[in-house]
Each structure stands twice: as structure tokens, then as C-alpha cells.
Scaffold this active site. Structure first.
Site, PDB file in Angstrom:
ATOM      1  N   LYS A  21      41.651  53.269  48.690  1.00  0.00           N
ATOM      2  CA  LYS A  21      40.474  54.159  48.500  1.00  0.00           C
ATOM      3  C   LYS A  21      39.526  53.751  49.680  1.00  0.00           C
ATOM      4  O   LYS A  21      38.517  54.583  49.816  1.00  0.00           O
ATOM      5  CB  LYS A  21      39.480  53.963  47.297  1.00  0.00           C
ATOM      6  CG  LYS A  21      40.381  54.553  45.953  1.00  0.00           C
ATOM      7  CD  LYS A  21      39.498  54.877  44.666  1.00  0.00           C
ATOM      8  CE  LYS A  21      40.227  54.851  43.520  1.00  0.00           C
ATOM      9  NZ  LYS A  21      40.922  56.052  43.084  1.00  0.00           N
ATOM     10  N   SER A  22      39.762  52.832  50.435  1.00  0.00           N
ATOM     11  CA  SER A  22      38.727  52.544  51.288  1.00  0.00           C
ATOM     12  C   SER A  22      38.775  53.694  52.534  1.00  0.00           C
ATOM     13  O   SER A  22      37.420  53.758  52.999  1.00  0.00           O
ATOM     14  CB  SER A  22      39.254  51.247  52.292  1.00  0.00           C
ATOM     15  OG  SER A  22      39.404  49.954  51.319  1.00  0.00           O
ATOM     16  N   LYS A  71      45.358  38.451  53.714  1.00  0.00           N
ATOM     17  CA  LYS A  71      44.073  38.005  53.977  1.00  0.00           C
ATOM     18  C   LYS A  71      43.833  36.347  54.590  1.00  0.00           C
ATOM     19  O   LYS A  71      43.201  36.057  55.332  1.00  0.00           O
ATOM     20  CB  LYS A  71      43.357  37.989  52.422  1.00  0.00           C
ATOM     21  CG  LYS A  71      42.995  39.393  51.994  1.00  0.00           C
ATOM     22  CD  LYS A  71      42.220  39.532  50.856  1.00  0.00           C
ATOM     23  CE  LYS A  71      42.110  40.828  50.363  1.00  0.00           C
ATOM     24  NZ  LYS A  71      41.237  40.849  49.235  1.00  0.00           N
ATOM     25  N   ASP A 108      34.400  40.035  49.521  1.00  0.00           N
ATOM     26  CA  ASP A 108      34.887  40.237  47.954  1.00  0.00           C
ATOM     27  C   ASP A 108      34.082  39.733  47.127  1.00  0.00           C
ATOM     28  O   ASP A 108      33.775  40.281  45.902  1.00  0.00           O
ATOM     29  CB  ASP A 108      36.421  39.555  47.992  1.00  0.00           C
ATOM     30  CG  ASP A 108      37.515  40.586  48.658  1.00  0.00           C
ATOM     31  OD1 ASP A 108      37.363  41.787  48.792  1.00  0.00           O
ATOM     32  OD2 ASP A 108      38.540  39.844  49.087  1.00  0.00           O
ATOM     33  N   GLY A 145      42.539  33.186  36.081  1.00  0.00           N
ATOM     34  CA  GLY A 145      43.257  33.089  37.441  1.00  0.00           C
ATOM     35  C   GLY A 145      42.852  32.237  38.250  1.00  0.00           C
ATOM     36  O   GLY A 145      41.832  31.715  38.221  1.00  0.00           O
ATOM     37  N   ALA A 146      43.912  31.802  39.148  1.00  0.00           N
ATOM     38  CA  ALA A 146      43.447  30.861  40.375  1.00  0.00           C
ATOM     39  C   ALA A 146      44.224  30.960  41.284  1.00  0.00           C
ATOM     40  O   ALA A 146      44.532  30.235  42.087  1.00  0.00           O
ATOM     41  CB  ALA A 146      43.905  29.360  39.520  1.00  0.00           C
ATOM     42  N   TYR A 234      41.331  47.931  39.699  1.00  0.00           N
ATOM     43  CA  TYR A 234      40.835  49.242  39.266  1.00  0.00           C
ATOM     44  C   TYR A 234      42.172  50.161  39.253  1.00  0.00           C
ATOM     45  O   TYR A 234      43.090  49.793  39.943  1.00  0.00           O
ATOM     46  CB  TYR A 234      39.652  49.686  39.899  1.00  0.00           C
ATOM     47  CG  TYR A 234      40.277  49.852  41.645  1.00  0.00           C
ATOM     48  CD1 TYR A 234      40.187  49.089  42.340  1.00  0.00           C
ATOM     49  CD2 TYR A 234      40.638  51.165  41.913  1.00  0.00           C
ATOM     50  CE1 TYR A 234      40.734  49.183  43.514  1.00  0.00           C
ATOM     51  CE2 TYR A 234      41.084  51.622  43.050  1.00  0.00           C
ATOM     52  CZ  TYR A 234      41.099  50.740  44.029  1.00  0.00           C
ATOM     53  OH  TYR A 234      41.473  50.934  45.247  1.00  0.00           O
ATOM     54  N   GLY A 256      37.102  47.225  38.533  1.00  0.00           N
ATOM     55  CA  GLY A 256      36.676  46.631  39.756  1.00  0.00           C
ATOM     56  C   GLY A 256      36.229  47.871  40.667  1.00  0.00           C
ATOM     57  O   GLY A 256      36.233  47.480  41.821  1.00  0.00           O
TER      58      GLY A 256
END
Ligand code: ATR
Length: 289
Positions: A21-22, A71, A108, A145-146, A234, A256
Site C-alpha cells: 500500500k506504500s 531490510k 517501523d 516473536g523475536a 494487516y 497494523g
């Protein structure tokens, strides 16, 4: 059209990137300022990230958003790093500076904490490009989560000064590693089954379980009275975690999307020095679904 009249070029790079969606979000931001930018989505094949960045830059690109799985590579490619990129050791935003250097940033975590603060109705001073200071004082936070997604948001979360942050992961060793890196109270790490008997004010799902249509195996009773459940993912429909949270006592449940819009706004500010109105963009995106 002369060079100075050409729209400045930005893009999101990732794989897959078709669903992103960016482009829509950044075009809406640009409209708010009558800002002339061209923002596209570029699918990059594994192993081709550095070359794709070079090509984009050589053809006039000014900045990039970077998503899964690039990333970490984006962070390593950059010569300069903001404090938040440094702490995350990962970047979701690159800027091509006038001196030819690539600067990495990670928006983020800022996106997450701003959206959480909005949902909690927390009033905070809002210096641009900064965390909502002390916004979560008095709150207990559980983060599930990790992996990379969690690592990317921990520093801004801690800056909001919650009373405690528990990182719980299916593989305990990965949670312990984050505890060691981000260190000391208020962070502690454990396995998912160790959560039995503990309640939290904010529960954030930072696992990728929703992508497989799954929910982490959690004990009941993890939501304190009035708790907020937040999925960093999301989609067009509520995620499995959101459904589970609703059935298990969370008072407020969110996906999110707000985080996505807020992190995009921070990127826009990093590139263009202007801070978009995120609420109107969020409403417009919700109306489309
Ligand atoms: P990302 O960059 O999205 O964080 P990642 O580094 O692969 O991706 O991490 C995924 C996270 O989701 C991990 O914490 C993973 O748990 P493990 O470390 O035990 O693998 C978690 N995860 C994925 N699927 C899950 C599931 N079905 N139940 C619980 N945790 C899950």
C-alpha cells in the site's frame, strides 16, 4: 520538462511487493502538500538488491522504502545510519544525500508506538521524528516473536518507558538474544507457555504466524482488564490473532494499518522534511476496504 520540473522519484523495494500500500499512501501524502513526487513499487529478485538500488539512484531516485526480505541488506549497504537504524541493525528507509552517501533510517518502531499511543488515547508531546516520550508509563507490554520485525521496533518501544516489556517467542533462545542485546530491566524474555498466569496491558503480535493463517499457541488470561491487542500485520480482514484476542478478553483490537501509515509518514519526513496528516490517509484506506 526540465530536470527541476520533473517529479522527484521514490520507491518501495521488496519481494513480494505487488500488494504494497506504500505507493498509495505516499501519493496521498504528496497530494496534501501539492508536492511533486513519483512513487512506485519495485520487485527485486534475491541477490539483486544492491544493483537495484544503484540503478534507481543512477536514474534520479531520491529515496527508498525497503521491505521484506531486504531490510538487513539495506542497513549494511548504507554508509550513514540514524540512531534508530543502528539500534535495529535494519533499515526500512534509505535517503540518497547530496554528498553521494546513502543514509539508512528505521521508522517501523516510531510507526508502531505512534499508532499504539493513538489507540490508547495517550496524550504526548509530539516532536517530529521522535518517540511519544513516556507514553506507556505504567503499562505492561507483551511482545510476541523475536525475529526481525520485533527487533526493528524495540528501541522506540523502550523509549516510551513502559513499566515492563516481556518478549515471548516459540524459540526461547531468540527472545533471550534480544533481551541480551537490548538489555536489563524492563525487558525480560520467555517462551510462549511461560506466559500462563500473567496479564498485560498491551499485547503486540510481532510474529509472522498470521501470514500462515495461524495464531501463536498462547495460554488464556494474558489480557489485563482494558488491554489492547495489536497485530503488526494487516490485511483486508481481521487477522487470526485479532480474532483470537477478541475471543480471549482483549478490550481493544487492532491490525497494523496505522503502523504502516505512521512509519510511511516518518519516512516522508526523513526525505522531504514535511509531516503528513496520517489520520485522513488512514480513514481513506479503511474506506476502500
Ligand atoms: P520477521 O522478519 O517477520 O520477524 P522472522 O525473523 O522469520 O521474520 O521471525 C518470525 C517470527 O515469528 C519468529 O519469532 C517466529 O518464531 P521462531 O523464532 O520460533 O521461529 C515467529 N513465528 C512464525 N510462525 C509462528 C507460529 N506459527 N507460532 C508462533 N510463532 C511463530
Amino acid at each position: 520538462m526540465s530536470d527541476s520540473e520533473m517529479p522527484e522519484r521514490y520507491a518501495v523495494m521488496g519481494n513480494p511487493v505487488g500488494h504494497s500500500k506504500s505507493p498509495t499512501i505516499h501519493r496521498m501524502f504528496a497530494c496534501q502538500f501539492k508536492d511533486s513526487i513519483d512513487y512506485t513499487a519495485i520487485q527485486v529478485e534475491p541477490g539483486g538488491f544492491a544493483q537495484a538500488v544503484d540503478r534507481f539512484r543512477a536514474t534520479g531516485g531520491r529515496g527508498l522504502n525497503v521491505t521484506v526480505p531486504f531490510k538487513l541488506e539495506a542497513y549494511r549497504l548504507a554508509e550513514l545510519h540514524t540512531d534508530l537504524a543502528e539500534k535495529a541493525q535494519a533499515a526500512n528507509t534509505l535517503r540518497f544525500n547530496r554528498d553521494g552517501k546513502i543514509e539508512a533510517h528505521n521508522t517501523d518502531g516510531l510507526g508502531l508506538v505512534r499508532d499504539l499511543a493513538r489507540l490508547l488515547g495517550v496524550d504526548w508531546r509530539d516532536p517530529v521524528g521522535r518517540c511519544p516520550q513516556r507514553a506507556f508509563q505504567g503499562k505492561s507490554v507483551l511482545i510476541l516473536g523475536a525475529g526481525g520485525a520485533v527487533r526493528g521496533v524495540l528501541a522506540p518501544l523502550l523509549e516510551c518507558a513502559p513499566d515492563s516489556v516481556v518478549i515471548a517467542n516459540r524459540t526461547v533462545a531468540r527472545a533471550k538474544e534480544l533481551e541480551r542485546l537490548f538489555g536489563n530491566p524492563p525487558i525480560s524474555a520467555c517462551g510462549l507457555h511461560d506466559l500462563a498466569g500473567q496479564g498485560f496491558d498491551i499485547v503486540i503480535n510481532g510474529t509472522s504466524a498470521s501470514l500462515q493463517g495461524e495464531v501463536p499457541l498462547l495460554p488464556q488470561g494474558i489480557f489485563s482488564a482494558g488491554a489492547l491487542a495489536y497485530d503488526m500485520m494487516y490485511g483486508d480482514r481481521p487477522t487470526p490473532f485479532m480474532e483470537w484476542a477478541r475471543q480471549n478478553g482483549a478490550a481493544c483490537v487492532s491490525d497494523g494499518l496505522g503502523m504502516l501509515v505512521e512509519q510511511a509518514a516518518e519516512s516522508y519526513y526523513f526525505w522531504r522534511g514535511m509531516r503528513p496528516d496520517t489520520a485522513v490517509v488512514m480513514n481513506a484506506l479503511r474506506d476502500r476496504n
